[in-house]
Design a protein around this motif. Structure first.
Motif, PDB file in Angstrom:
ATOM      1  N   ILE A   1       0.852  -1.198   0.000  1.00 67.18           N
ATOM      2  CA  ILE A   1       0.000   0.000   0.000  1.00 67.18           C
ATOM      3  C   ILE A   1       0.887   1.247   0.000  1.00 67.18           C
ATOM      4  CG2 ILE A   1      -0.290   0.312   2.523  1.00 67.18           C
ATOM      5  CD1 ILE A   1      -3.388   0.686   1.839  1.00 67.18           C
ATOM      6  N   GLY A   2       0.298   2.386  -0.312  1.00 67.08           N
ATOM      7  CA  GLY A   2       1.068   3.646  -0.324  1.00 67.08           C
ATOM      8  C   GLY A   2       2.150   3.568  -1.384  1.00 67.08           C
TER       9      GLY A   2
ATOM     10  N   SER B   1       5.004  -6.465  -0.607  1.00 75.82           N
ATOM     11  CA  SER B   1       5.891  -5.293  -0.666  1.00 75.82           C
ATOM     12  C   SER B   1       5.628  -4.380   0.522  1.00 75.82           C
ATOM     13  CB  SER B   1       5.629  -4.508  -1.953  1.00 75.82           C
ATOM     14  OG  SER B   1       5.945  -5.299  -3.071  1.00 75.82           O
ATOM     15  N   SER B   2       6.564  -4.315   1.414  1.00 74.82           N
ATOM     16  CA  SER B   2       6.418  -3.417   2.559  1.00 74.82           C
ATOM     17  C   SER B   2       7.791  -3.097   3.114  1.00 74.82           C
ATOM     18  CB  SER B   2       5.558  -4.063   3.651  1.00 74.82           C
ATOM     19  OG  SER B   2       5.502  -3.224   4.781  1.00 74.82           O
ATOM     20  N   LYS B   3       8.148  -1.838   3.045  1.00 68.42           N
ATOM     21  CA  LYS B   3       9.457  -1.431   3.548  1.00 68.42           C
ATOM     22  C   LYS B   3       9.616  -1.862   5.000  1.00 68.42           C
ATOM     23  CE  LYS B   3      12.047   2.881   4.142  1.00 68.42           C
ATOM     24  NZ  LYS B   3      12.058   4.310   3.842  1.00 68.42           N
ATOM     25  N   THR B   4       8.595  -1.610   5.788  1.00 68.54           N
ATOM     26  CA  THR B   4       8.691  -1.902   7.221  1.00 68.54           C
ATOM     27  C   THR B   4       8.246  -3.323   7.570  1.00 68.54           C
ATOM     28  OG1 THR B   4       6.443  -1.070   7.425  1.00 68.54           O
ATOM     29  CG2 THR B   4       8.225   0.484   7.908  1.00 68.54           C
ATOM     30  N   PHE B   5       7.494  -3.940   6.702  1.00 67.90           N
ATOM     31  CA  PHE B   5       6.803  -5.202   6.968  1.00 67.90           C
ATOM     32  C   PHE B   5       5.966  -5.084   8.257  1.00 67.90           C
ATOM     33  CE2 PHE B   5       5.981  -9.700   6.389  1.00 67.90           C
ATOM     34  CZ  PHE B   5       6.169  -9.844   5.015  1.00 67.90           C
TER      35      PHE B   5
ATOM     36  N   THR C   1       3.024  -2.781   8.092  1.00 69.23           N
ATOM     37  CA  THR C   1       1.856  -1.982   7.727  1.00 69.23           C
ATOM     38  C   THR C   1       0.584  -2.825   7.804  1.00 69.23           C
ATOM     39  OG1 THR C   1       3.283  -0.664   6.304  1.00 69.23           O
ATOM     40  CG2 THR C   1       0.919  -0.477   5.908  1.00 69.23           C
TER      41      THR C   1
ATOM     42  N   THR D   1      -1.169  -4.216   4.583  1.00 71.52           N
ATOM     43  CA  THR D   1      -0.358  -5.187   3.845  1.00 71.52           C
ATOM     44  C   THR D   1      -0.268  -6.504   4.604  1.00 71.52           C
ATOM     45  OG1 THR D   1       0.845  -3.374   2.857  1.00 71.52           O
ATOM     46  CG2 THR D   1       1.917  -5.535   2.788  1.00 71.52           C
TER      47      THR D   1
ATOM     48  N   GLU E   1       2.188  13.825  -0.043  1.00 66.60           N
ATOM     49  CA  GLU E   1       2.843  13.259   1.131  1.00 66.60           C
ATOM     50  C   GLU E   1       4.199  13.937   1.349  1.00 66.60           C
ATOM     51  OE1 GLU E   1       3.972   8.952   1.539  1.00 66.60           O
ATOM     52  OE2 GLU E   1       2.488   8.956   3.145  1.00 66.60           O
TER      53      GLU E   1
END
Ligand SMILES: O=P(O)(O)OC[C@H]1O[C@H](O)[C@H](O)[C@@H](O)[C@@H]1O
Length: 548
Positions: free
Chosen positions: A153-154, A205-209, A211, A214, A354
């Motif tokens: 997302i985002g 796909s999640s930079k932080t894993f 979110t 996600t 953003e």
């Protein structure tokens, strides 16, 4: 830097605004036959015609001076050298490194050659994409993969989705790429209905894993996989991840070799060039993904080296400031005359709003000026039959960017010529408008009575003098799409720098996330909500009542 209003050039621009108040764009064209040529500049496969702006040579010179006085030259140097220009998170901002030329060997940031990491990841992507396309990658029952679902997302969703759509003519036939983002269960349910777990791979796909949306969708996908024939041991054949949080991805069940790294020096909304772009690479092939990166790099080089007077992101960014801060424009519209680019305004909306939706200067003081505008738009010609009415006759000034390819991927009949004609006629109409005399004559020519003319003519008046840029390219290709998005990334940075804000953090999205967890807990428990405002209490009660 303090407030931009303290800059000498800001004051000069305020005075210049008064000088220009009575000057119409039409009169500027009449006075200068070379205006179109003078206000056209090119880079990375794109031509920017900015002649239809409320600007003369003095305006452009003051605007580029403003960018200089605001420190844009050193800000650009800072970005490209890996300085920690994201000051609130103490990070470099290096999306430009993700598309650096192969000829550049190193970019040392905090003792690490980031280019080595970028290239190793690109190799890993190459392998993954090749295995999927060749059919070497098999699902748990030995079948080849036909579908890839990207869950994010985002920034971990919109950029890749928009680029994959923009590059539709380049899509490979053997694998279909889908995107799931929303926590609304209808999103993933709709997608899963079309899929076979034996032949589907999910890319989380999640930079932080970390979110919520996600992770919830990733869990739903895994549950679906496990309840439709898959087993826990086979999860690694059907799930890959892009994340800077390897541990969380491994805990989920990913094989380490199927985890693609991310770095804290890539902001989410600038990350489509990293492995977050994996769905794009799968959709159009790695060669086209490299061409996309190269197009963006060409724009980076232009931004880094071209004089401000010829620099597309600088000119577009500074003109935006001219309208936002000196003409009180609250919004900015992007109108692509290209069906495949129809979702691009949404990506630039995320990128820009953003980045520049901020009310504090780099030094923490509150801003004294307006900052990022509301970015919106949609595909031409569709919008002409809807919101263009407001562009032409509404009370608000809305600067517009028209974006169009000269050639179509689908040249049937007269479609493309008509499409292009409409694009040009919109910018022309915005500028020239229609006078009362013209409206009256038009009605008389159509046989209207004097009474009808008097009644209707005022409604047909269009003031005109509304500004627009036109961006043209030969064709929408991976390289020109890459350059276009990089252009808007840098335009955003130019404006953020002039306003003296940090375009690379996003603290504003945090409060909603925190409160979201709190409300969720209240929805699923019998907590005492009496300390909440009455409206939120009533809304919570309505939901709970509906569930009982
Ligand atoms: O990639 P993720 O860590 O899942 O983050 C996804 C998105 O979430 C946040 O809310 C940020 O505002 C976005 O900038 C980011 O792209």
């Amino acid at each position: 830097m303090g407030s931009p209003t303290e800059l000498t050039t800001w004051q000069k621009l305020a005075e210049h605004k008064q000088e220009m108040a009575a000057v119409s764009m039409k009169s500027l064209f009449e006075a200068d036959p070379s205006r179109a040529e003078k206000y056209t500049t090119q880079a990375a496969g794109w031509t920017l015609d900015y002649a239809k702006n409320r600007a003369n040579e003095k305006t452009i010179s003051l605007l580029t001076d403003l960018a200089k006085e605001a420190g844009l030259e050193s800000a650009i140097k800072g970005m490209f050298s890996g300085a920690h220009i994201n000051n609130t998170e103490d990070r470099s901002v290096l999306h430009i490194a993700l598309r650096a030329s192969q000829a550049q060997e190193s970019l040392m940031v905090d003792g690490v050659n980031v280019l080595a990491e970028v290239r190793a990841t690109l190799k890993q992507m190459e392998q993954f994409v090749a295995q999927l396309h060749s059919g070497e990658w098999k699902g748990y029952s030995g079948k080849t993969i036909t579908d890839v679902v990207s869950i994010g997302i985002g920034g971990s969703y919109l950029g890749p989705k928009v680029v994959a759509e923009a590059l539709t003519p380049y899509k490979k036939d053997n694998i279909k790429v889908h995107f799931v983002a929303n926590i609304d269960g209808s999103d993933i349910t709709g997608k899963l209905k079309q899929l076979n777990p034996e032949t589907t791979v999910f890319v989380i796909s999640s930079k932080t894993f970390g979110t919520l949306e996600t992770l919830s969708n990733a869990n739903a996908a895994r549950d679906w996989f496990l309840s439709n024939g898959g087993t826990q041991e086979n999860v690694s054949k059907h799930f890959a991840a892009v994340s800077s949080n390897v541990k969380k991805a491994v805990d989920f069940g990913m094989a380490k070799e199927n985890i693609f790294p991310m770095w804290d020096w890539v902001g989410g909304r600038y990350s489509l060039w990293s492995a977050i772009g994996l769905p794009v690479a799968i959709a159009v092939g790695m060669d086209n993904f490299y061409a996309l990166l190269d197009g963006a790099h060409q724009m980076d080089e232009h931004f880094r080296t071209a004089p401000f007077e010829e620099n597309l992101p600088v000119i577009m960014g500074a003109l935006g400031v001219w309208y936002i801060n000196f003409h009180n424009a609250q919004t900015h519209a992007l109108i692509p005359y290209d069906h495949y680019l129809r979702a691009m305004p949404a990506h630039i909306q995320q990128l820009d709003m953003e980045s520049n939706g901020k009310a504090n200067l780099l030094n923490g003081d509150g801003v004294e000026t307006d900052t990022g505008p509301i970015i919106w738009g949609g595909a031409g010609t569709n919008g002409q039959h809807a919101y263009h009415q407001l562009l032409h006759q509404g009370t608000r000034l809305v600067p517009v960017d028209f974006i169009a390819p000269l050639a179509s991927h689908n040249p049937i009949g007269e479609h493309h010529t008509q499409l292009f004609a409409n694009c040009l006629s919109q910018s022309q109409a915005l500028m020239v408008g229609k006078t009362l005399e013209q409206a009256e004559q038009e009605l008389r020519d159509a046989g209207a009575t004097a009474e009808q003319v008097a009644k209707i003519a005022p409604h047909k008046v269009i003031k005109g003098n509304r500004p627009s840029n036109t961006l043209l390219t030969d064709k929408m290709t991976p390289a020109t799409v890459g350059a276009l998005i990089a252009l808007y990334e840098h335009r955003t940075f130019v404006q953020g720098t002039i306003w003296g804000i940090n375009s690379f953090d996003q603290w504003g999205v945090e409060l909603g996330k925190v409160l979201g967890t709190d409300i969720y807990n209240r929805l699923v428990s019998d907590s005492d909500n009496s300390a909440l405002d009455a409206s939120t209490q009533a809304l919570i009660n309505a939901f709970k009542k509906a569930q009982s």
